[in-house]
Design a protein around this motif. Structure first.
Motif, PDB file in Angstrom:
ATOM      1  N   ASN A   1       0.868  -1.175   0.000  1.00  0.00           N
ATOM      2  CA  ASN A   1       0.000   0.000   0.000  1.00  0.00           C
ATOM      3  C   ASN A   1       0.902   1.222   0.000  1.00  0.00           C
ATOM      4  N   THR A   2       0.882   1.959  -1.104  1.00  0.00           N
ATOM      5  CA  THR A   2       1.847   3.036  -1.262  1.00  0.00           C
ATOM      6  C   THR A   2       1.196   4.238  -1.920  1.00  0.00           C
ATOM      7  N   ASN A   3       1.937   5.341  -1.976  1.00  0.00           N
ATOM      8  CA  ASN A   3       1.417   6.579  -2.554  1.00  0.00           C
ATOM      9  C   ASN A   3       1.561   6.555  -4.079  1.00  0.00           C
ATOM     10  N   ILE A   4       0.613   7.220  -4.729  1.00  0.00           N
ATOM     11  CA  ILE A   4       0.663   7.359  -6.176  1.00  0.00           C
ATOM     12  C   ILE A   4       0.276   8.779  -6.559  1.00  0.00           C
ATOM     13  N   ASP A   5       1.011   9.350  -7.496  1.00  0.00           N
ATOM     14  CA  ASP A   5       0.674  10.652  -8.072  1.00  0.00           C
ATOM     15  C   ASP A   5       0.251  10.430  -9.517  1.00  0.00           C
ATOM     16  N   GLU A   6      -0.943  10.929  -9.862  1.00  0.00           N
ATOM     17  CA  GLU A   6      -1.482  10.727 -11.210  1.00  0.00           C
ATOM     18  C   GLU A   6      -1.793  12.074 -11.863  1.00  0.00           C
ATOM     19  N   GLN A   7      -1.504  12.143 -13.159  1.00  0.00           N
ATOM     20  CA  GLN A   7      -1.901  13.284 -13.984  1.00  0.00           C
ATOM     21  C   GLN A   7      -2.720  12.739 -15.149  1.00  0.00           C
ATOM     22  N   TYR A   8      -3.944  13.226 -15.275  1.00  0.00           N
ATOM     23  CA  TYR A   8      -4.858  12.715 -16.298  1.00  0.00           C
ATOM     24  C   TYR A   8      -5.540  13.910 -16.956  1.00  0.00           C
ATOM     25  N   PRO A   9      -5.024  14.391 -18.100  1.00  0.00           N
ATOM     26  CA  PRO A   9      -5.556  15.616 -18.716  1.00  0.00           C
ATOM     27  C   PRO A   9      -7.055  15.587 -18.967  1.00  0.00           C
ATOM     28  N   LEU A  10      -7.622  14.437 -19.298  1.00  0.00           N
ATOM     29  CA  LEU A  10      -9.048  14.355 -19.590  1.00  0.00           C
ATOM     30  C   LEU A  10      -9.907  14.812 -18.421  1.00  0.00           C
ATOM     31  N   VAL A  11      -9.417  14.630 -17.195  1.00  0.00           N
ATOM     32  CA  VAL A  11     -10.206  14.949 -16.013  1.00  0.00           C
ATOM     33  C   VAL A  11     -10.543  16.432 -15.962  1.00  0.00           C
ATOM     34  N   ALA A  12      -9.656  17.277 -16.478  1.00  0.00           N
ATOM     35  CA  ALA A  12      -9.929  18.717 -16.495  1.00  0.00           C
ATOM     36  C   ALA A  12     -11.164  19.018 -17.332  1.00  0.00           C
ATOM     37  N   ALA A  13     -11.311  18.315 -18.466  1.00  0.00           N
ATOM     38  CA  ALA A  13     -12.478  18.517 -19.326  1.00  0.00           C
ATOM     39  C   ALA A  13     -13.752  18.003 -18.670  1.00  0.00           C
ATOM     40  N   LEU A  14     -13.605  17.079 -17.728  1.00  0.00           N
ATOM     41  CA  LEU A  14     -14.766  16.540 -17.016  1.00  0.00           C
ATOM     42  C   LEU A  14     -15.098  17.358 -15.775  1.00  0.00           C
ATOM     43  N   GLY A  15     -14.355  18.437 -15.561  1.00  0.00           N
ATOM     44  CA  GLY A  15     -14.629  19.324 -14.443  1.00  0.00           C
ATOM     45  C   GLY A  15     -13.910  18.970 -13.167  1.00  0.00           C
ATOM     46  N   GLY A  16     -12.887  18.113 -13.236  1.00  0.00           N
ATOM     47  CA  GLY A  16     -12.154  17.713 -12.042  1.00  0.00           C
ATOM     48  C   GLY A  16     -10.716  18.188 -12.058  1.00  0.00           C
ATOM     49  N   ASP A  17      -9.984  17.790 -11.037  1.00  0.00           N
ATOM     50  CA  ASP A  17      -8.568  18.137 -10.913  1.00  0.00           C
ATOM     51  C   ASP A  17      -7.748  17.087 -11.655  1.00  0.00           C
ATOM     52  N   PRO A  18      -7.009  17.479 -12.717  1.00  0.00           N
ATOM     53  CA  PRO A  18      -6.268  16.481 -13.500  1.00  0.00           C
ATOM     54  C   PRO A  18      -5.026  15.941 -12.818  1.00  0.00           C
ATOM     55  N   SER A  19      -4.590  16.560 -11.724  1.00  0.00           N
ATOM     56  CA  SER A  19      -3.413  16.097 -10.977  1.00  0.00           C
ATOM     57  C   SER A  19      -3.847  15.742  -9.569  1.00  0.00           C
ATOM     58  N   GLN A  20      -3.767  14.467  -9.244  1.00  0.00           N
ATOM     59  CA  GLN A  20      -4.243  14.009  -7.936  1.00  0.00           C
ATOM     60  C   GLN A  20      -3.265  13.026  -7.317  1.00  0.00           C
ATOM     61  N   GLY A  21      -3.175  13.089  -5.997  1.00  0.00           N
ATOM     62  CA  GLY A  21      -2.391  12.128  -5.235  1.00  0.00           C
ATOM     63  C   GLY A  21      -3.317  11.208  -4.464  1.00  0.00           C
ATOM     64  N   GLY A  22      -2.866  10.003  -4.241  1.00  0.00           N
ATOM     65  CA  GLY A  22      -3.679   9.057  -3.507  1.00  0.00           C
ATOM     66  C   GLY A  22      -2.862   7.862  -3.084  1.00  0.00           C
ATOM     67  N   THR A  23      -3.525   6.777  -2.815  1.00  0.00           N
ATOM     68  CA  THR A  23      -2.844   5.540  -2.442  1.00  0.00           C
ATOM     69  C   THR A  23      -3.280   4.427  -3.392  1.00  0.00           C
ATOM     70  N   ILE A  24      -2.419   3.442  -3.546  1.00  0.00           N
ATOM     71  CA  ILE A  24      -2.703   2.318  -4.421  1.00  0.00           C
ATOM     72  C   ILE A  24      -2.248   1.032  -3.745  1.00  0.00           C
ATOM     73  N   GLU A  25      -3.002  -0.023  -3.962  1.00  0.00           N
ATOM     74  CA  GLU A  25      -2.632  -1.346  -3.459  1.00  0.00           C
ATOM     75  C   GLU A  25      -2.118  -2.184  -4.623  1.00  0.00           C
ATOM     76  N   ILE A  26      -0.899  -2.684  -4.491  1.00  0.00           N
ATOM     77  CA  ILE A  26      -0.312  -3.579  -5.491  1.00  0.00           C
ATOM     78  C   ILE A  26       0.112  -4.854  -4.777  1.00  0.00           C
ATOM     79  N   THR A  27      -0.390  -5.974  -5.234  1.00  0.00           N
ATOM     80  CA  THR A  27      -0.054  -7.259  -4.626  1.00  0.00           C
ATOM     81  C   THR A  27       0.767  -8.071  -5.620  1.00  0.00           C
TER      82      THR A  27
END
Length: 497
Positions: free
Chosen positions: A310-336
């Motif tokens: 369970n670790t941190n992830i930083d994502e940039q997704y240009p499409l999200v801006a067109a959908l009215g959201g923040d295109p650069s977001q930080g969060g957590t991800i689970e990788i097994t």
């Protein structure tokens, strides 16, 4: 004292590179998680260096349309497989005639791919072409897309107004039959409004994604995944002649990854970038072995647990801006990372010849990388609450290697092996488009002194043809007639028995 090469000493005659695989030959498998250093007699240590270079080329998909399975040979894709190397270390010692300890280091899983050139996996920057491809041919360029978005939006508004009128008429109807008819018309109009609105949003997403494609002109798709394992092992010998051994211990694993999706092949996801921060977590290993030294027979079955990160992830997704959201977001991800089972077997055929068998199973069909922002956006596209994984595989991996080692002189032995890897499905992710391989290798081991030896060898790999696909199952490329090679060198020390 000059080294002698007796039958039991052939157990380390196979050179260096056994079980080394090519990047993404099956899933993310690399080192094969070899533990044979712990199975050696007495005090033993080794340091192994492996270099792997694959040539993975193909063609992108020139088809434009709604059929995800259709393929038309497109532009040439140059070699995407970046060469890579890794080390493996192992030390094993006997505490007494019953107990042994060991520590192993390897880099079990990884990927390294980089797209360049004029193909759909590199951002070319032509806005009109990008809109045409990303929209599956529903718009030929920016002007056409803008006009159609306006028409669809107007149609959606009119259908919505009609739905409201029918709903009002249903409420004011003088008979149940008339009310039911007006209600049905209201629903049909509302469904039409939602359909037209969805089409307008889809075209809008295509335009936004094409603009992201233009903004990243010249950048290519690339991925890099690296892992490191440190394994501690304690073994206990059992039986009248100590011929059985049970062993196990903890495994510390570190993982990190970077992914960049570029080019119109990825449709609305073009421009997506993710950085998965380094994380360390723990699993375990357990196994059982049997040995009969007088005929150099050793057999071992080893299980490694999955390891959850369970670790941190930083994502940039240009499409999200067109959908009215923040295109650069930080969060957590689970990788097994997956569990695995290795079977290692060897036996002497005669006083100068050793035969070996290695079998490995990894359930890649259970593995997935699911970034939160990527997954959330995909739910809107698929209209599915589960959404999509960025990387996943359809099948489990089976890997088999057969080898022979032959003593030529008291200090020199040569070895040969052939191998097969099943791959993890076809079509497979475009970030590792190989369906397994066949291999053939040669190596040699020279005992420099009674205790020290040097091994070296090479292996040639014939990769299986594969189609590259997106998480949506859309075919985006075809890779054929590819190959690679492995080179390795090992320095080993074994105390005199």
């Amino acid at each position: 004292m000059r080294s002698t090469f007796c039958l039991k000493a052939l157990s380390v005659a196979i050179a260096t590179f056994s079980m080394a695989s090519a990047a993404s030959a099956a899933g993310l498998d690399r080192s094969g998680q070899d533990i044979t250093a712990f199975l050696q007699d007495g005090l033993y240590a080794e340091a192994v260096y492996t270099y792997i270079d694959g040539d993975v080329t193909g063609h992108d998909n020139a088809y434009i349309g709604a059929d995800d399975k259709a393929y038309t040979k497109g532009n040439k894709i140059g070699d995407i497989a970046e060469s890579y190397d890794f080390f493996r270390y192992g030390v094993k010692a006997d505490i007494n005639d019953t107990f042994s300890v060991g520590i192993l280091y390897d880099e079990p899983f990884g990927a390294a791919a980089d797209y360049t050139g004029n193909n759909n996996f590199v951002a070319q920057g032509n806005l009109d072409d990008a809109i045409n491809i990303i929209s599956n041919g529903n718009a030929t360029g920016l002007v056409d897309a803008s006009n159609k978005i306006g028409q669809l939006s107007k149609g959606a508004t009119q259908a919505g107004q009609a739905a409201a009128q029918f709903a009002e008429q249903a409420q004011n109807a003088t008979s149940p039959q008339a009310a039911a008819e007006f209600a049905a018309q209201a629903k049909a109009a509302q469904d039409k409004a939602l359909e037209l609105k969805g089409q307008a949003e889809s075209l809008g997403a295509a335009v936004a994604s094409a603009q992201a494609e233009q903004a990243t002109t010249g950048e290519g798709t690339n991925v890099e995944v690296r892992t490191e394992n440190v394994t501690g092992i304690l073994g206990a010998r059992l039986g009248t002649n100590k011929e059985f051994q049970i062993y196990g211990g903890p495994v510390a694993q570190q993982v990190q990854a970077d992914v960049a999706l570029r080019g119109v092949a990825y449709g609305p996801a073009t421009g997506y970038t993710a950085h998965i921060s380094s994380d360390q977590d723990f699993g375990w290993l357990a196994g059982v072995s049997y040995s009969k030294p007088e005929i150099a027979l050793k057999a071992a079955l080893t299980y490694r647990s999955e390891i959850e990160h369970n670790t941190n992830i930083d994502e940039q997704y240009p499409l999200v801006a067109a959908l009215g959201g923040d295109p650069s977001q930080g969060g957590t991800i689970e990788i097994t990372t997956p569990k695995s089972v290795n079977f290692d077997f060897q036996t002497g055929i005669n006083p100068t010849t050793l035969a070996t068998v290695k079998v490995r199973w990894v359930p890649w069909g259970d593995f997935a990388i699911v970034p939160p922002l990527y997954n959330e956006v995909s739910k809107r596209a698929t209209e599915d609450d589960k959404g999509l994984a960025l990387v996943s595989y359809d099948d489990d991996q089976w890997q088999v290697e057969l080898g022979l080692a032959k003593r030529l002189t008291p200090a020199l032995a040569v070895s040969g092996n052939i191998g097969w890897d099943s791959g993890a499905g076809n079509p497979v992710t475009s970030l590792g488009p190989i369906e397994g391989y066949y291999s053939a290798g040669l190596g040699a081991k020279y005992n420099v002194t009674e205790n020290w030896a040097v091994s070296a060898g090479g292996k040639y790999l014939w990769f299986g043809d594969a189609k590259g696909q997106l998480p949506t199952q859309k075919i985006v490329a075809n890779f054929e007639d590819n190959d690679g090679y492995v080179l390795g060198v090992k320095l080993s020390y074994q105390a005199a028995q």
